[in-house]
Scaffold this motif. Structure first.
Motif, short mmCIF file in Angstrom:
data_model
loop_
_atom_site.label_atom_id
_atom_site.label_comp_id
_atom_site.label_asym_id
_atom_site.label_seq_id
_atom_site.Cartn_x
_atom_site.Cartn_y
_atom_site.Cartn_z
N TYR A 156 43.03 29.79 30.00
CA TYR A 156 43.45 31.09 29.47
C TYR A 156 43.96 30.95 28.02
CZ TYR A 156 46.92 34.75 28.55
OH TYR A 156 47.68 35.73 27.97
N LEU A 157 44.83 29.98 27.79
CA LEU A 157 45.41 29.81 26.45
C LEU A 157 44.37 29.41 25.42
CD1 LEU A 157 48.80 28.10 27.37
CD2 LEU A 157 48.46 30.41 26.45
N HIS A 158 43.30 28.78 25.87
CA HIS A 158 42.21 28.46 24.93
C HIS A 158 41.65 29.74 24.32
CE1 HIS A 158 38.77 26.36 23.22
NE2 HIS A 158 38.00 27.32 23.73
N SER A 159 41.50 30.78 25.13
CA SER A 159 41.00 32.05 24.58
C SER A 159 42.06 32.73 23.72
CB SER A 159 40.57 32.99 25.71
OG SER A 159 39.35 32.57 26.27
N TYR A 186 37.36 36.71 22.13
CA TYR A 186 38.35 35.96 22.90
C TYR A 186 39.76 36.47 22.58
CZ TYR A 186 35.11 32.14 24.24
OH TYR A 186 34.11 31.40 24.78
N ASN A 187 40.56 36.68 23.59
CA ASN A 187 41.97 37.06 23.41
C ASN A 187 42.66 37.00 24.76
OD1 ASN A 187 41.45 39.63 24.76
ND2 ASN A 187 40.54 40.30 22.81
N GLU A 188 43.89 37.51 24.84
CA GLU A 188 44.66 37.43 26.09
C GLU A 188 44.08 38.32 27.18
OE1 GLU A 188 46.81 40.53 23.48
OE2 GLU A 188 45.65 38.67 23.24
N HIS A 189 43.15 39.20 26.84
CA HIS A 189 42.50 40.05 27.83
C HIS A 189 41.13 39.53 28.25
CE1 HIS A 189 45.53 43.14 27.05
NE2 HIS A 189 45.32 42.92 25.77
#
Length: 432
Positions: free
Chosen positions: A286-289, A299-302
């Motif tokens: 997740y944090l990679h995005s 790519y983002n937190e969503h």
């Protein structure tokens, strides 16, 4: 013939979390019900967003997920128990006439007659990892069926016969202490892929140790899969320490395939806490995005989730160190037990994308690339199955409870040196 399920052609982002999960889980289940191979009832390897393939190709591992998905559907009231029993009978009949190799199933079969469909020229025999994904599902079904029912007891017996016939120890070479993935009747060990961790095959070693008649010794797990600790990591990525496996965790199916049945909560051995392992792996993915070091579009937190999927140039194995700008919805959705808030955000984001391209008869398509404005027109069994299973494990724990209740599984975990709350519960039950 079973009644085909009605499906919702679009998602509404204003729906509650529970309603959205219902829609997505049920749509993904339809892959294994309405989209199953008609003569056999087993799972097609892949299917189109709007139409079925014209071939008879059936995936053995995908069919294991299909068995599990049907259990979820019974409990959710999407199908009747009697319809499910009829389907189980048809699926087992095909598996019983399937060509096997020392009890081990091949990767692909022809669903009409059970003949092996070679994966490639030298992979034309037993595939131990695909077999373990099938058996994981079969054991869940066996544990669910009622021994007090004549019909269900007969199905339990047939499952036991398939499970007990698998000669797991035949995939160990003489003088070696590791399981091998493939063994061919023509080429023997030519494919030559030892199953070493960390990857998706923890379930393979546990089932191999659990076999009533053809078990491996515990040292094969410790020397083969764990490499006596060689699969340890312990390094930090995006501020998260990863206990096991490759840098940045690898594709997310490592945290899904074995754990559709195997409950990682409180599961520990001398190498790792497997709940911590999977949560850390999912968070790094997740944090990679979120950090997006390669400046991938979208790519983002969503919008996150890297695993194996279809891509613009064919099948791709995506991970933070092998990033093709390709998001697979299954990666985030199947991580719901590990990252519930992040997964639900991703689910709502996916539902805002063009649904004529993103969402079809079996739910979210296999993958998409924002940079290329590319959306897969396909679904894969091995990606649809974990969506159903892992969402259900988050919601009710159904499949975790079923699989972990199997006495052979309990025995294997003990001899391999695992601890789990399920083992303690079983021991308490045996004392009363």
């Amino acid at each position: 013939m079973h009644q085909r399920l009605a499906w919702q052609s679009s998602l509404t982002v204003c729906d509650s979390d529970e309603l959205l999960l219902d829609h997505v889980q049920k749509a993904s289940f339809r892959y294994f019900w309405d989209g199953a191979h008609p003569p056999s009832g087993l799972s097609r390897d892949r299917s189109g967003r709007t139409s079925d393939p014209s071939n008879d190709l059936v995936a053995i591992g995908g069919s294991g997920f299909g068995f599990m998905a049907i259990l979820v559907a019974i409990e959710r009231g999407w199908i009747t128990r009697n319809d499910a029993l009829d389907r189980f009978d048809r699926m087992l009949s095909t598996l019983e006439r399937t060509t096997r190799y020392r009890g081990v199933f091949p990767h692909f079969i022809n669903g009409v007659d059970g003949r092996t469909v070679p994966f490639n020229r030298v992979d034309d025999g037993g595939d131990l990892v695909e077999t373990s994904l099938l058996v994981q599902g079969l054991i869940c079904v066996r544990q669910y069926l009622l021994p007090s029912s004549t019909v269900e007891a007969a199905l339990r017996t047939r499952i036991d016969q398939i499970w007990r016939s698998v000669q797991w120890n035949s995939h160990v070479k003489a003088s070696e202490k590791v399981l091998y993935w493939h063994r061919s009747p023509k080429h023997d060990w030519l494919r030559n892929v030892p199953i070493r961790g960390w990857n998706e095959a923890l379930i393979t070693y546990i089932l191999a140790a659990a076999s009533p008649d053809h078990a491996i010794d515990a040292e094969i797990y410790h020397q083969g899969f764990a490499g006596n600790g060689a699969f340890l990591n312990g390094r930090t990525y995006y501020g998260v320490t990863l206990p096991l496996g490759p840098d940045y965790g690898g594709p997310l199916f490592f945290a899904h395939y074995s754990f559709c049945g195997l409950d990682p909560r409180g599961l520990k051995d001398q190498y790792a806490d497997y709940w911590l392992q999977n949560c850390s792996h999912a968070r790094i993915n997740y944090l990679h995005s979120v950090h997006n070091p390669h400046d991938q579009v979208g790519y983002n937190e969503h919008c996150w989730g890297l695993t194996s999927s279809h891509g613009p140039g064919g099948y791709k194995v995506s991970s933070p160190i092998s990033d093709f700008g390709l998001i697979a919805p299954t990666a985030a959705l199947s991580s719901l037990p590990y990252l519930p808030e992040e997964t639900l955000r991703a689910l709502r984001y996916f539902a805002t994308l063009p649904q004529s391209k993103m969402y079809g008869r079996f739910g979210f398509i296999d993958a998409f690339s924002s940079a290329r404005n590319w959306f897969a027109r396909t679904y894969l069994a091995i990606n649809q199955g974990p969506v159903v299973a892992m969402i259900e494990n988050y919601r009710s724990g159904l499949l975790w409870q079923l699989f972990m209740s199997a006495p052979e599984l309990q025995h294997a975990l003990r001899i391999l040196g695992f601890t789990s709350p399920h083992i303690r519960v079983l021991q308490e039950q045996n004392c009363t």
